[in-house]
Write a protein that holds these residues in place. Sequence first.
Motif, PDB file in Angstrom:
ATOM      1  N   GLU A   1       0.736  -1.125   0.053  1.00 45.07           N
ATOM      2  CA  GLU A   1      -0.153  -0.033   0.059  1.00 45.07           C
ATOM      3  C   GLU A   1       0.980   1.234  -0.058  1.00 45.07           C
ATOM      4  O   GLU A   1       1.687   1.209   0.779  1.00 45.07           O
ATOM      5  CB  GLU A   1      -0.792   0.088   1.403  1.00 45.07           C
ATOM      6  CG  GLU A   1      -1.629  -1.280   1.671  1.00 45.07           C
ATOM      7  CD  GLU A   1      -2.105  -0.994   2.889  1.00 45.07           C
ATOM      8  OE1 GLU A   1      -3.466  -0.911   3.101  1.00 45.07           O
ATOM      9  OE2 GLU A   1      -1.557  -1.327   3.926  1.00 45.07           O
ATOM     10  N   ILE A   2       0.637   2.224  -0.811  1.00 45.47           N
ATOM     11  CA  ILE A   2       1.439   3.364  -1.065  1.00 45.47           C
ATOM     12  C   ILE A   2       0.457   4.625  -1.423  1.00 45.47           C
ATOM     13  O   ILE A   2      -0.477   4.606  -1.826  1.00 45.47           O
ATOM     14  CB  ILE A   2       2.463   3.329  -2.351  1.00 45.47           C
ATOM     15  CG1 ILE A   2       3.338   2.152  -1.930  1.00 45.47           C
ATOM     16  CG2 ILE A   2       3.390   4.693  -2.360  1.00 45.47           C
ATOM     17  CD1 ILE A   2       4.458   1.546  -3.113  1.00 45.47           C
ATOM     18  N   ARG A   3       0.910   5.770  -0.373  1.00 47.66           N
ATOM     19  CA  ARG A   3       0.070   6.861  -0.668  1.00 47.66           C
ATOM     20  C   ARG A   3       1.038   8.110  -0.452  1.00 47.66           C
ATOM     21  O   ARG A   3       1.880   8.104   0.555  1.00 47.66           O
ATOM     22  CB  ARG A   3      -0.874   7.016   0.396  1.00 47.66           C
ATOM     23  CG  ARG A   3      -1.885   6.020   0.603  1.00 47.66           C
ATOM     24  CD  ARG A   3      -3.137   6.151  -0.703  1.00 47.66           C
ATOM     25  NE  ARG A   3      -4.064   5.083  -0.761  1.00 47.66           N
ATOM     26  CZ  ARG A   3      -3.911   4.128  -1.077  1.00 47.66           C
ATOM     27  NH1 ARG A   3      -2.981   3.449  -1.510  1.00 47.66           N
ATOM     28  NH2 ARG A   3      -4.822   3.092  -1.133  1.00 47.66           N
ATOM     29  N   GLY A   4       0.716   9.070  -0.969  1.00 47.13           N
ATOM     30  CA  GLY A   4       1.544  10.555  -0.803  1.00 47.13           C
ATOM     31  C   GLY A   4       1.726  11.213  -2.176  1.00 47.13           C
ATOM     32  O   GLY A   4       2.039  10.486  -2.884  1.00 47.13           O
ATOM     33  N   ALA A   5       2.052  12.286  -2.088  1.00 44.90           N
ATOM     34  CA  ALA A   5       2.450  13.107  -3.256  1.00 44.90           C
ATOM     35  C   ALA A   5       1.907  12.743  -4.437  1.00 44.90           C
ATOM     36  O   ALA A   5       2.563  12.532  -5.598  1.00 44.90           O
ATOM     37  CB  ALA A   5       3.946  13.307  -3.281  1.00 44.90           C
ATOM     38  N   ARG A   6       0.471  12.793  -4.491  1.00 43.56           N
ATOM     39  CA  ARG A   6      -0.329  12.515  -5.670  1.00 43.56           C
ATOM     40  C   ARG A   6      -0.099  10.885  -6.312  1.00 43.56           C
ATOM     41  O   ARG A   6      -0.103  10.665  -7.341  1.00 43.56           O
ATOM     42  CB  ARG A   6      -0.029  13.335  -6.821  1.00 43.56           C
ATOM     43  CG  ARG A   6      -0.586  14.881  -6.469  1.00 43.56           C
ATOM     44  CD  ARG A   6      -0.295  15.734  -7.304  1.00 43.56           C
ATOM     45  NE  ARG A   6       1.171  15.889  -8.009  1.00 43.56           N
ATOM     46  CZ  ARG A   6       1.802  16.490  -7.229  1.00 43.56           C
ATOM     47  NH1 ARG A   6       1.639  17.088  -6.235  1.00 43.56           N
ATOM     48  NH2 ARG A   6       3.283  16.571  -7.623  1.00 43.56           N
ATOM     49  N   LEU A   7       0.534  10.276  -5.131  1.00 44.99           N
ATOM     50  CA  LEU A   7       0.525   8.766  -5.400  1.00 44.99           C
ATOM     51  C   LEU A   7      -0.168   7.971  -4.864  1.00 44.99           C
ATOM     52  O   LEU A   7      -0.691   8.213  -3.477  1.00 44.99           O
ATOM     53  CB  LEU A   7       1.932   8.338  -5.123  1.00 44.99           C
ATOM     54  CG  LEU A   7       3.378   8.721  -5.880  1.00 44.99           C
ATOM     55  CD1 LEU A   7       4.513   8.725  -5.135  1.00 44.99           C
ATOM     56  CD2 LEU A   7       3.250   8.364  -7.129  1.00 44.99           C
ATOM     57  N   SER A   8      -0.958   6.703  -5.602  1.00 53.18           N
ATOM     58  CA  SER A   8      -1.576   5.938  -4.735  1.00 53.18           C
ATOM     59  C   SER A   8      -1.451   4.617  -5.319  1.00 53.18           C
ATOM     60  O   SER A   8      -1.518   4.489  -6.611  1.00 53.18           O
ATOM     61  CB  SER A   8      -2.975   6.493  -4.967  1.00 53.18           C
ATOM     62  OG  SER A   8      -4.024   5.444  -4.225  1.00 53.18           O
TER      63      SER A   8
END
Length: 185
Positions: free
Chosen positions: A75-82
């Motif tokens: 799972e990855i989130r942040g800086a317009r990343l998903s």
Amino acid sequence: MNGKIALFLDYDGTLVPIAQTPQKAVLPRAVKDTLAKLSKLKDVRVIVISGRSLKEIRRMVGINTVIYAGNHGLEIRGARLSFNYPISSASQKAIDSICSSLRSELSSLKGVLIEDKGKTLSIHYRLAEKKDANKVKAMIEKAVSVFVKRALIKVTEGKKVIEIRPPVYWDKGKAVGWLLKKLEK
């Protein structure tokens, strides 16, 4: 990253020392302040990658300008990343079933902590009595064996922790590679 810096940091054992329980691994204020300052620099991307769930690692660090990779990069989130690595429903059901079974089976042993992280499961036995360590491992082996044979899960071991994960070719290293490609853009 075209003259930019990507700073990848693991949480447990890097940003904070390994603690007796996951809840006791608290990020020191000075480290949090430094990460916040670094993450606001124009040419720096700070990424915290962890075996913890995405929700948990975001809560533990608590900096909006940091990129987070939880569950070993599933799972990855942040800086317009998903990013959310797809897990088969059969594997997810196996992990859920193992969690339920082990909560019941291991409840009589003191010092054993079951951490349900959604896509993965960790069983910590650092606080268990030494005489119970082999019993814990045997009970886990019994609970997972049919699912391992059917290739629905994989089992890994760490420092007094056993992790149940989906059987995918993905880990923190693969997540770092994915992030580096995304950050190039």
